[in-house]
Design an enzyme around this catalytic site. Structure first.
Site, short mmCIF file in Angstrom:
data_model
loop_
_atom_site.label_atom_id
_atom_site.label_comp_id
_atom_site.label_asym_id
_atom_site.label_seq_id
_atom_site.Cartn_x
_atom_site.Cartn_y
_atom_site.Cartn_z
N LYS A 71 11.31 2.20 5.81
CA LYS A 71 10.83 3.40 5.13
C LYS A 71 10.08 4.29 6.11
O LYS A 71 10.22 5.52 6.09
CB LYS A 71 9.93 3.03 3.96
N MET B 276 -5.04 -2.23 -7.84
CA MET B 276 -6.04 -2.97 -7.08
C MET B 276 -7.39 -3.08 -7.78
O MET B 276 -8.37 -3.51 -7.18
CB MET B 276 -6.20 -2.38 -5.67
N MET C 166 -0.32 -7.50 -5.33
CA MET C 166 -0.14 -7.30 -6.77
C MET C 166 -0.02 -8.58 -7.58
O MET C 166 -0.37 -8.61 -8.75
CB MET C 166 1.11 -6.43 -7.03
#
Length: 834
Positions: free
Chosen positions: A89, A174, A370
């Site tokens: 990316k 978070m 996560m």
């Protein structure tokens, strides 16, 4: 555009080749940089630094500009974070600016359709709507917003409107890490840094997949192994991933099994007398969730304690103190055999894990993201992972400690540090604290009492109130969304977003770069500048504050999000809103040039007459000292590829960053001779808290009708909802759409073959997706995985909106589900869907 794209690919390939040659010459993050060019030498291309636009790693890139366009990207070899390397990316990040469908004109919804309008009208519409509904208005920003953007929004809401209804999408990713740090150390954010990955002997991955989600960080460890260093990798998770392929041990667990695993480690450390007596006695207290008015002696065993908490409810984020003896009695329940029942991990593997923590000669890093945070017991599991490091003494040394990661480039800098959440103020302050409010009023020159002491709505509550009809008690009627896509990223989106549709009194303002699921329901769309089309500052996962300058113009009439906020604030000031004045009657966002003249930056043609980012950052920086989060001065950030706070001035004009907090050898705020000092301890004695948190089951568990567990997440090719990466042809071709990943035995049992289009069902609805079996990852029996990047197949229509009681973060990892073939009749009936 096609020729520009080909040129970009060609130039980026040249830049990547140069960067790769340099990085391969020095694969060690600890090695000195070899004498190779810092920037590719491409004729006509000028280069400047910027942090990558994507995840929270904070890689730096060199951005190549030619003819007013970004034409090349290279990894920045001067950056400590990535040493010239980028992920797939990152190498394509420049192309996110040039999708065919960029938004370039403001639009308002008229007769059901969005029509183009002028900026003056758009700003006036937004200002009047907010002014008329300021107590019913919510501002929803992002961990992708820059620090100045977040600070402007924060000051506008809490200082100007006396409203705490401001949230950021980082609540979804978070918030449990925040509450875990606060309740353990008394202050937020990791004490360690990425350098730990260069020094650890053991890397434990708690429900995360860094090989795909944080590949540059993972490569630091893989590079060490390639050079012959022994680094043991332990992967704890619910699916076999590319990370698992590089692991020495894989501990497949069921949902919420991590709670049992961590408790089991603590139990064994005590049972074997293998905990670090000196560290615990000197630096730690014990804590539990209980009513402090009740004698703990009445809670004679684990089951009695559980019944007490169930009856009385939680006692708040900071709980109440308990003794070591009381902790020992409670934790004794979590034997390896019992925890095998609870977690699904064999008892011998749990003993192996405890033996590693008992080994004082090893340096251990725990890494999570996560998997631990998107959890209805997210605060609890964060507490427990900190606890096993504290109990074992694996804390506060290079390569030895817990480290949480974030998924967005400024979730730390803009959300956690600036405090753009409903309960928070900048620099670690909270709205409920009178002294914090008074100090904020002084900094902002506000009349006494302007700050509202009542926390606003957290994200799930804000959108629930927004989507609830007003006549049924919905108290939010206007929301402004910036730099995020809640129409696709919220859980249970049918309830929390799509229900806004056909409610004419609900008004949605969206600042965006591309059409999204969120703009589909927008009443006012404001085209935004993105990344290096504007000036900015981010803050990454290791407390590193990173600055960049604007390099190219945005397309059409797209404008900076920060300007949009300030322009609306100015228009409200002109319309007579008293809150946009300080106590002396001056405009709340007054900025002067070097000659002392007010700069009319709310007029777009004058916005860049002054470095507004610097002005806002300087205003914000004074907030950072109270909690020892001292960010560097702006000019120092310009010189560096980021600096990790606290940044202290060791002599006039000389600044030093801090890598390890609370440790005397590196943290200047630790008193001499203390060794370790948790100087913001919630118990006021410079000690950290070792928590007892019991195992609990998920809010929704599989049953006979829905026997599988649905997990959602990301893929390496795409980022979040795909708004940017799906506009990059190479990334879209590599991963064109969502899928449901199945265990081969579960698929065979249902007569499902690889590639079959199947029906995924939860209690909130159903979705048709192709099945992927034995692909790049493999869930264990009873688990399925679906990525959330695909706007055409929105898995968050099916996810659960249950939240952690402390962090208010929703759980995207556990929802009861079933997968069935389309040619079969729907076997579960309407009763399984809402």
């Amino acid at each position: 555009m096609e020729m520009e794209r080909r040129d970009f690919i060609k130039l980026t390939a040249m830049a990547a080749a140069t960067g790769l040659a340099g990085s391969m010459a020095s694969r060690s993050w600890g090695a000195s940089t070899p004498p190779l060019p810092d920037r590719p030498d491409i004729p006509g291309v000028t280069w400047d630094k910027a942090p990558c636009r994507f995840c929270g790693t904070g890689c730096h890139v060199q951005v190549g500009v030619k003819g007013g366009k970004v034409v090349a990207i290279a990894g920045d070899r001067q950056a400590d974070v990535n040493k010239g390397l980028l992920c797939v990316k990152g190498y394509h990040v420049g192309m996110i600016l040039y999708g065919q469908d960029r938004l370039t004109k403001p639009m308002a919804r008229r007769d059901g359709k969005l029509v183009e309008i002028e900026w003056d009208e758009a700003i006036d519409i937004a200002a009047r709507r907010i002014m008329d509904n300021s107590d019913k208005f919510g501002f929803y920003i992002s961990g992708q917003s820059t620090i100045p953007e977040g600070y402007a929004a924060q000051k506008f809401m809490k200082g100007g409107l006396s409203s705490n209804h401001i949230e950021a999408n980082a609540r979804l990713c978070m918030a449990s890490a925040v509450t875990g740090f606060l309740s353990t150390y008394g202050v937020d954010e990791p004490a360690s840094c990425y350098d730990d990955l260069d020094n650890c002997d053991v890397l434990i991955l708690w429900g995360n997949n860094p090989a795909e989600m944080h590949p540059i960080l993972f490569s630091r460890v893989i590079d060490r192994q390639a050079r012959g260093e022994k680094v043991t990798i332990i992967d704890i998770g619910t699916r076999h991933t590319r990370t698992t392929e590089r692991a020495d041990h894989f501990l497949p667990m069921r949902g919420h099994g991590d709670l049992a695993i961590a408790n089991c480690i603590a139990h064994q450390l005590i049972e074997k007398d293998a905990y670090d007596h000196g560290f615990v006695e000197k630096y730690c207290n014990f804590r539990a969730d209980r009513d402090p008015s009740q004698s703990f002696d009445d809670l004679v065993d684990h089951d009695t304690y559980i019944a007490h908490v169930a009856k009385e409810g939680n006692s708040g984020l900071f709980g109440a103190p308990i003794s070591f003896g009381q902790y020992k009695k409670l934790i004794s329940y979590y034997t390896p055999e019992k925890c095998e029942e609870l977690s699904g991990v064999p008892a011998e593997q749990l003993r192996m894990l405890a033996d590693i923590f008992a080994d004082k000669s090893k340096k251990i890093v725990s890494l999570w993201c996560m998997g631990m945070n998107q959890h209805t017991a997210g605060t609890a599991i964060n507490n427990l992972v900190h606890a096993v490091h504290l109990m074992s003494g694996h804390w506060g040394k290079p390569g030895d400690g817990p480290q949480s990661l974030t998924g967005q480039p400024a979730a730390c800098g803009t959300v956690r540090e600036v405090g753009t959440l409903a309960h928070a103020l900048p620099g670690g302050r909270v709205v409920a604290n009178e002294a914090h409010r008074k100090q904020t009023e002084e900094f902002w020159n506000l009349p006494e009492g302007r700050m509202n002491p009542k926390p606003g709505f957290h994200t799930v509550k804000m959108f629930d109130e927004f989507c609830k009809p007003t006549d049924q008690g919905g108290t939010i009627n206007t929301v402004w969304v910036q730099v995020t896509n809640p129409g696709q990223s919220l859980p249970n989106t049918k309830k929390l977003f799509m229900a806004k549709k056909d409610q004419p009194d609900k008004f949605l303002i969206v600042s965006e770069v591309y059409p999204t699921a969120t703009t589909e329901l927008a009443d006012l769309v404001l085209p935004a500048a993105m990344w290096v089309e504007k000036i900015g500052i981010y803050g990454n996962s290791e407390r590193r504050t990173q600055q960049w300058f604007k390099m190219v113009d945005p397309p059409g009439e797209a404008r900076d999000d920060c300007w949009q906020t300030l322009a609306v604030a100015r228009r409200m000031f002109e319309l007579g809103h008293s809150g946009l004045k300080d106590k002396d009657g001056a405009y709340l966002f007054l900025f002067n040039d070097d000659a002392g003249n007010e700069v009319p930056y709310w007029e777009w043609e004058h916005y860049y007459d002054l470095n507004i980012d610097r002005a806002l950052f300087d205003d914000y920086r004074r907030f950072t000292f109270m909690k020892h989060k001292n960010v560097a001065p702006y000019d120092e950030l310009v010189k560096h590829r980021g600096l990790r706070w606290p940044v202290v001035e060791t002599e006039p004009g000389v600044f030093r960053e801090t890598r390890w907090r609370f440790a005397e050898f590196d943290d200047p705020y630790v008193e001499k001779g203390r060794g370790i000092q948790f100087y913001h301890s919630s118990s006021g004695d410079d000690k950290a808290q070792i928590w007892f948190r019991p195992h609990q089951w998920p809010a929704e568990v599989p049953d006979e009708a829905l026997p599988l567990n649905l997990v959602t997440g990301r893929v390496i090719e795409h980022w979040h909802t795909g708004t940017m990466t799906m506009r990059v042809p190479q990334l879209r071709r590599a991963m064109p759409g969502a899928y449901v990943e199945m265990n081969p035995d579960d698929a065979q049992e249902r007569g499902i073959s690889n590639g079959d289009v199947v029906r995924v069902t939860t209690r909130r609805g159903e979705l048709k997706l192709p099945a992927w079996i034995n692909g790049r990852a493999r869930p264990q029996r009873g688990e399925v995985f679906v990525p959330f990047f695909d706007e055409a197949s929105q898995i968050n229509d099916l996810t659960l909106d249950a939240i952690d009681p402390f962090s208010k973060q929703p759980d995207y990892k556990k929802a009861a589900a079933e997968v069935s073939r389309l040619d079969q009749p729907h076997p579960y009936g309407p009763e399984v869907t809402q």
